[in-house]
Write a protein that holds these residues in place. Sequence first.
Motif, PDB file in Angstrom:
ATOM      1  N   ALA A 183       0.338 -16.121 -25.371  1.00  0.00           N
ATOM      2  CA  ALA A 183       0.565 -14.715 -25.035  1.00  0.00           C
ATOM      3  C   ALA A 183      -0.747 -13.949 -24.943  1.00  0.00           C
ATOM      4  O   ALA A 183      -0.928 -13.112 -24.047  1.00  0.00           O
ATOM      5  N   SER A 184      -1.680 -14.246 -25.856  1.00  0.00           N
ATOM      6  CA  SER A 184      -2.969 -13.566 -25.824  1.00  0.00           C
ATOM      7  C   SER A 184      -3.747 -13.898 -24.562  1.00  0.00           C
ATOM      8  O   SER A 184      -4.372 -13.034 -23.944  1.00  0.00           O
ATOM      9  N   ILE A 185      -3.687 -15.174 -24.164  1.00  0.00           N
ATOM     10  CA  ILE A 185      -4.393 -15.578 -22.952  1.00  0.00           C
ATOM     11  C   ILE A 185      -3.757 -14.934 -21.723  1.00  0.00           C
ATOM     12  O   ILE A 185      -4.447 -14.498 -20.798  1.00  0.00           O
ATOM     13  N   MET A 186      -2.427 -14.864 -21.701  1.00  0.00           N
ATOM     14  CA  MET A 186      -1.734 -14.219 -20.584  1.00  0.00           C
ATOM     15  C   MET A 186      -2.155 -12.753 -20.485  1.00  0.00           C
ATOM     16  O   MET A 186      -2.361 -12.208 -19.398  1.00  0.00           O
ATOM     17  N   MET A 187      -2.286 -12.101 -21.646  1.00  0.00           N
ATOM     18  CA  MET A 187      -2.701 -10.710 -21.655  1.00  0.00           C
ATOM     19  C   MET A 187      -4.131 -10.564 -21.149  1.00  0.00           C
ATOM     20  O   MET A 187      -4.477  -9.608 -20.454  1.00  0.00           O
ATOM     21  N   ALA A 188      -4.942 -11.553 -21.479  1.00  0.00           N
ATOM     22  CA  ALA A 188      -6.342 -11.513 -21.046  1.00  0.00           C
ATOM     23  C   ALA A 188      -6.471 -11.701 -19.535  1.00  0.00           C
ATOM     24  O   ALA A 188      -7.468 -11.296 -18.939  1.00  0.00           O
ATOM     25  N   THR A 189      -5.459 -12.324 -18.911  1.00  0.00           N
ATOM     26  CA  THR A 189      -5.509 -12.516 -17.457  1.00  0.00           C
ATOM     27  C   THR A 189      -5.022 -11.279 -16.706  1.00  0.00           C
ATOM     28  O   THR A 189      -5.155 -11.215 -15.485  1.00  0.00           O
TER      29      THR A 189
ATOM     30  N   LEU B 180       5.311 -12.929 -15.375  1.00  0.00           N
ATOM     31  CA  LEU B 180       6.086 -11.882 -14.701  1.00  0.00           C
ATOM     32  C   LEU B 180       5.993 -10.568 -15.471  1.00  0.00           C
ATOM     33  O   LEU B 180       5.895  -9.496 -14.872  1.00  0.00           O
ATOM     34  N   GLY B 181       6.011 -10.657 -16.807  1.00  0.00           N
ATOM     35  CA  GLY B 181       5.873  -9.452 -17.622  1.00  0.00           C
ATOM     36  C   GLY B 181       4.521  -8.792 -17.427  1.00  0.00           C
ATOM     37  O   GLY B 181       4.422  -7.562 -17.313  1.00  0.00           O
ATOM     38  N   ALA B 182       3.469  -9.616 -17.374  1.00  0.00           N
ATOM     39  CA  ALA B 182       2.126  -9.085 -17.129  1.00  0.00           C
ATOM     40  C   ALA B 182       2.050  -8.428 -15.756  1.00  0.00           C
ATOM     41  O   ALA B 182       1.463  -7.347 -15.601  1.00  0.00           O
ATOM     42  N   LEU B 183       2.652  -9.069 -14.761  1.00  0.00           N
ATOM     43  CA  LEU B 183       2.659  -8.498 -13.405  1.00  0.00           C
ATOM     44  C   LEU B 183       3.406  -7.172 -13.360  1.00  0.00           C
ATOM     45  O   LEU B 183       2.972  -6.219 -12.704  1.00  0.00           O
ATOM     46  N   CYS B 184       4.542  -7.110 -14.073  1.00  0.00           N
ATOM     47  CA  CYS B 184       5.321  -5.859 -14.109  1.00  0.00           C
ATOM     48  C   CYS B 184       4.483  -4.726 -14.698  1.00  0.00           C
ATOM     49  O   CYS B 184       4.529  -3.591 -14.210  1.00  0.00           O
ATOM     50  N   TRP B 185       3.730  -5.024 -15.752  1.00  0.00           N
ATOM     51  CA  TRP B 185       2.900  -3.984 -16.377  1.00  0.00           C
ATOM     52  C   TRP B 185       1.800  -3.523 -15.426  1.00  0.00           C
ATOM     53  O   TRP B 185       1.485  -2.339 -15.351  1.00  0.00           O
TER      54      TRP B 185
END
Length: 202
Positions: free
Chosen positions: A6-12, A71-76
């Motif tokens: 999750a942290s890495i996904m947030m970093a991307t 998908l959640g990161a993209l939505c944000w």
Amino acid sequence: DGALTASIMMATMPMLGLCVIWGLKKVRPPLFSFGFIFMSFIGVLLVITNGDIEAVFNAPSTYEANVPLILGALCWVFYTVGATYFPKWSPYRYTAITTVLGLTSVFAVVAMLMGLGIIPVTTMSAVTAVAPHLVYMALIAGFAGVLCWNIGNKILTPLNGVLFMDVVPVTAFSISSLTGVVPENMQIAGACLTAFALLLNN
């Protein structure tokens, strides 16, 4: 490890933000922004892996779970960039309207899932047990946090704003250090690298 993923996904998210802005606005971000985002990403990796980059590749991962994370990161990112399509709206109005629409959507989806029997009907005792957490998520994280995010992006523009998503893992690391978890030298170096990248890009 779910937290690591999750942290890495947030970093991307900053890189996703640049690509979305590029695609929607048809304006290529400056090359230096890509460089600073990469620098920031490396800093986050150093913080969450303590310099053991191989841990990212060796950590057990469920790829089916990565899809909703992306998908959640993209939505944000779309939400953040979406504010630029309403330049006359204040951050307060954008936050209020999107919060009401989001809340309505959540209630509708939950009611539908309960009606179909996919999830059990929530009992009053369960709601009472998590009430303090719900109040925090609704008022602090869900409204005050998003409002501050929108105010910041109005000032900085989304291009700079999404880069600040890399501050989240660094903030978690900082809070952990305040509670007695002594940071390693590599983690401190990573936090400084991310902060330096933010400053240079702005």
